[in-house]
Write a protein that holds these residues in place. Sequence first.
Motif, PDB file in Angstrom:
ATOM      1  N   VAL A  98      35.127  95.747 129.720  1.00 40.21           N
ATOM      2  CA  VAL A  98      36.291  96.601 129.492  1.00 40.21           C
ATOM      3  C   VAL A  98      35.886  98.026 129.843  1.00 40.21           C
ATOM      4  O   VAL A  98      34.934  98.561 129.286  1.00 40.21           O
ATOM      5  CB  VAL A  98      36.764  96.524 128.017  1.00 40.21           C
ATOM      6  CG1 VAL A  98      37.891  97.498 127.776  1.00 40.21           C
ATOM      7  CG2 VAL A  98      37.191  95.117 127.676  1.00 40.21           C
ATOM      8  N   GLN A  99      36.624  98.636 130.796  1.00 51.12           N
ATOM      9  CA  GLN A  99      36.369 100.022 131.188  1.00 51.12           C
ATOM     10  C   GLN A  99      37.642 100.812 130.981  1.00 51.12           C
ATOM     11  O   GLN A  99      38.588 100.696 131.766  1.00 51.12           O
ATOM     12  CB  GLN A  99      35.931 100.107 132.644  1.00 51.12           C
ATOM     13  CG  GLN A  99      34.580  99.509 132.913  1.00 51.12           C
ATOM     14  CD  GLN A  99      34.196  99.597 134.381  1.00 51.12           C
ATOM     15  OE1 GLN A  99      35.016  99.896 135.230  1.00 51.12           O
ATOM     16  NE2 GLN A  99      32.934  99.326 134.660  1.00 51.12           N
ATOM     17  N   SER A 101      41.106 101.539 130.011  1.00 51.62           N
ATOM     18  CA  SER A 101      42.276 100.701 129.743  1.00 51.62           C
ATOM     19  C   SER A 101      42.415  99.587 130.770  1.00 51.62           C
ATOM     20  O   SER A 101      43.518  99.140 131.072  1.00 51.62           O
ATOM     21  CB  SER A 101      43.541 101.554 129.736  1.00 51.62           C
ATOM     22  OG  SER A 101      43.745 102.096 131.026  1.00 51.62           O
ATOM     23  N   SER A 102      41.289  99.134 131.318  1.00 52.90           N
ATOM     24  CA  SER A 102      41.339  98.039 132.287  1.00 52.90           C
ATOM     25  C   SER A 102      40.219  97.042 132.028  1.00 52.90           C
ATOM     26  O   SER A 102      39.177  97.377 131.468  1.00 52.90           O
ATOM     27  CB  SER A 102      41.259  98.585 133.721  1.00 52.90           C
ATOM     28  OG  SER A 102      40.045  99.265 133.912  1.00 52.90           O
ATOM     29  N   LEU A 103      40.462  95.821 132.427  1.00 50.01           N
ATOM     30  CA  LEU A 103      39.492  94.730 132.310  1.00 50.01           C
ATOM     31  C   LEU A 103      38.936  94.468 133.696  1.00 50.01           C
ATOM     32  O   LEU A 103      39.692  94.218 134.639  1.00 50.01           O
ATOM     33  CB  LEU A 103      40.187  93.478 131.757  1.00 50.01           C
ATOM     34  CG  LEU A 103      39.365  92.207 131.629  1.00 50.01           C
ATOM     35  CD1 LEU A 103      38.260  92.385 130.596  1.00 50.01           C
ATOM     36  CD2 LEU A 103      40.255  91.044 131.237  1.00 50.01           C
ATOM     37  N   THR A 114      40.049  94.000 138.956  1.00 51.13           N
ATOM     38  CA  THR A 114      40.435  94.959 137.927  1.00 51.13           C
ATOM     39  C   THR A 114      41.861  94.682 137.494  1.00 51.13           C
ATOM     40  O   THR A 114      42.759  94.604 138.331  1.00 51.13           O
ATOM     41  CB  THR A 114      40.324  96.400 138.463  1.00 51.13           C
ATOM     42  OG1 THR A 114      39.000  96.602 138.944  1.00 51.13           O
ATOM     43  CG2 THR A 114      40.619  97.405 137.378  1.00 51.13           C
ATOM     44  N   ILE A 117      45.187  96.601 131.181  1.00 54.79           N
ATOM     45  CA  ILE A 117      45.463  95.977 129.892  1.00 54.79           C
ATOM     46  C   ILE A 117      46.768  96.545 129.355  1.00 54.79           C
ATOM     47  O   ILE A 117      46.915  97.764 129.261  1.00 54.79           O
ATOM     48  CB  ILE A 117      44.311  96.242 128.901  1.00 54.79           C
ATOM     49  CG1 ILE A 117      43.000  95.682 129.457  1.00 54.79           C
ATOM     50  CG2 ILE A 117      44.623  95.630 127.541  1.00 54.79           C
ATOM     51  CD1 ILE A 117      41.778  96.090 128.668  1.00 54.79           C
ATOM     52  N   SER A 122      44.937  94.059 122.659  1.00 50.38           N
ATOM     53  CA  SER A 122      43.576  94.596 122.578  1.00 50.38           C
ATOM     54  C   SER A 122      42.612  93.552 123.139  1.00 50.38           C
ATOM     55  O   SER A 122      42.768  92.362 122.897  1.00 50.38           O
ATOM     56  CB  SER A 122      43.205  94.949 121.137  1.00 50.38           C
ATOM     57  OG  SER A 122      43.202  93.799 120.336  1.00 50.38           O
ATOM     58  N   VAL A 123      41.632  94.030 123.901  1.00 54.47           N
ATOM     59  CA  VAL A 123      40.678  93.148 124.574  1.00 54.47           C
ATOM     60  C   VAL A 123      39.282  93.488 124.088  1.00 54.47           C
ATOM     61  O   VAL A 123      38.889  94.650 124.027  1.00 54.47           O
ATOM     62  CB  VAL A 123      40.760  93.316 126.109  1.00 54.47           C
ATOM     63  CG1 VAL A 123      39.740  92.442 126.805  1.00 54.47           C
ATOM     64  CG2 VAL A 123      42.154  93.000 126.606  1.00 54.47           C
ATOM     65  N   GLU A 124      38.538  92.440 123.742  1.00 53.12           N
ATOM     66  CA  GLU A 124      37.151  92.600 123.302  1.00 53.12           C
ATOM     67  C   GLU A 124      36.299  91.614 124.094  1.00 53.12           C
ATOM     68  O   GLU A 124      36.644  90.431 124.188  1.00 53.12           O
ATOM     69  CB  GLU A 124      37.049  92.311 121.808  1.00 53.12           C
ATOM     70  CG  GLU A 124      35.657  92.371 121.262  1.00 53.12           C
ATOM     71  CD  GLU A 124      35.573  91.870 119.831  1.00 53.12           C
ATOM     72  OE1 GLU A 124      34.489  92.011 119.244  1.00 53.12           O
ATOM     73  OE2 GLU A 124      36.558  91.312 119.324  1.00 53.12           O
ATOM     74  N   VAL A 125      35.207  92.093 124.668  1.00 54.48           N
ATOM     75  CA  VAL A 125      34.305  91.235 125.438  1.00 54.48           C
ATOM     76  C   VAL A 125      33.054  90.983 124.608  1.00 54.48           C
ATOM     77  O   VAL A 125      32.417  91.909 124.140  1.00 54.48           O
ATOM     78  CB  VAL A 125      33.939  91.883 126.792  1.00 54.48           C
ATOM     79  CG1 VAL A 125      32.954  91.013 127.551  1.00 54.48           C
ATOM     80  CG2 VAL A 125      35.184  92.116 127.620  1.00 54.48           C
ATOM     81  N   VAL A 131      35.947  86.506 126.340  1.00 58.41           N
ATOM     82  CA  VAL A 131      36.936  87.573 126.249  1.00 58.41           C
ATOM     83  C   VAL A 131      37.917  87.210 125.142  1.00 58.41           C
ATOM     84  O   VAL A 131      38.564  86.165 125.204  1.00 58.41           O
ATOM     85  CB  VAL A 131      37.685  87.757 127.588  1.00 58.41           C
ATOM     86  CG1 VAL A 131      38.704  88.873 127.479  1.00 58.41           C
ATOM     87  CG2 VAL A 131      36.721  88.019 128.727  1.00 58.41           C
TER      88      VAL A 131
END
Length: 179
Positions: A98-99, A101-103, A114, A117, A122-125, A131
């Motif tokens: 996650v960088q 606001s993008s995955l 790319t 999001i 919400s994204v968590e790696v 993911v």
Amino acid sequence: MSRIGKLPIKIPANVEVSYNEAAIIVKGQFGTLEKTIPNIIQIEQNANDLTVKLKNQTRSNRALHGLYRTLINNMVIGVSEQFKVTLNLRGVGYRAVVQGSSLVLSLGYSHPVTMDIPNDISVEVVQNTTVNLKGCNKENLGLFASNVRSWRPPEPYKGKGIIYEGEIVKRKAGKSGKK
């Protein structure tokens, strides 16, 4: 009458439900969801539960009865608990980061993939290959998860790809040489 449609919807203590003829609004700890409802659907609220009813019984109206009860129930669950989807990346060199606001996904292409999001997800790696996606809107969460998965759907020969947690990929034997 629909078997699912006639079931009451339990409302937790931290959820507020307001509705009128055209829409229903559900507010909770994780957000606010709004859904327009057709005028054939009637909502009755008791102390801590909702009941979805029909104004007139026709075949097409009965089909909508269970659908809208389920949609409203998903809204209540989403704002009180959130929905979670877990994607596993299987393959050599497959990773996610996650960088901002993008995955960013490395999936064996010559370039990283790319994806922006959405605001309500919400994204968590975890460990570069797992993911976790969380959100209160089940529809948007499932759509985003399927868009991520569409870059590398699981293939049946080696089992590589982006796989939902708990999904079983049926494997094929592949070629067998001359005997």
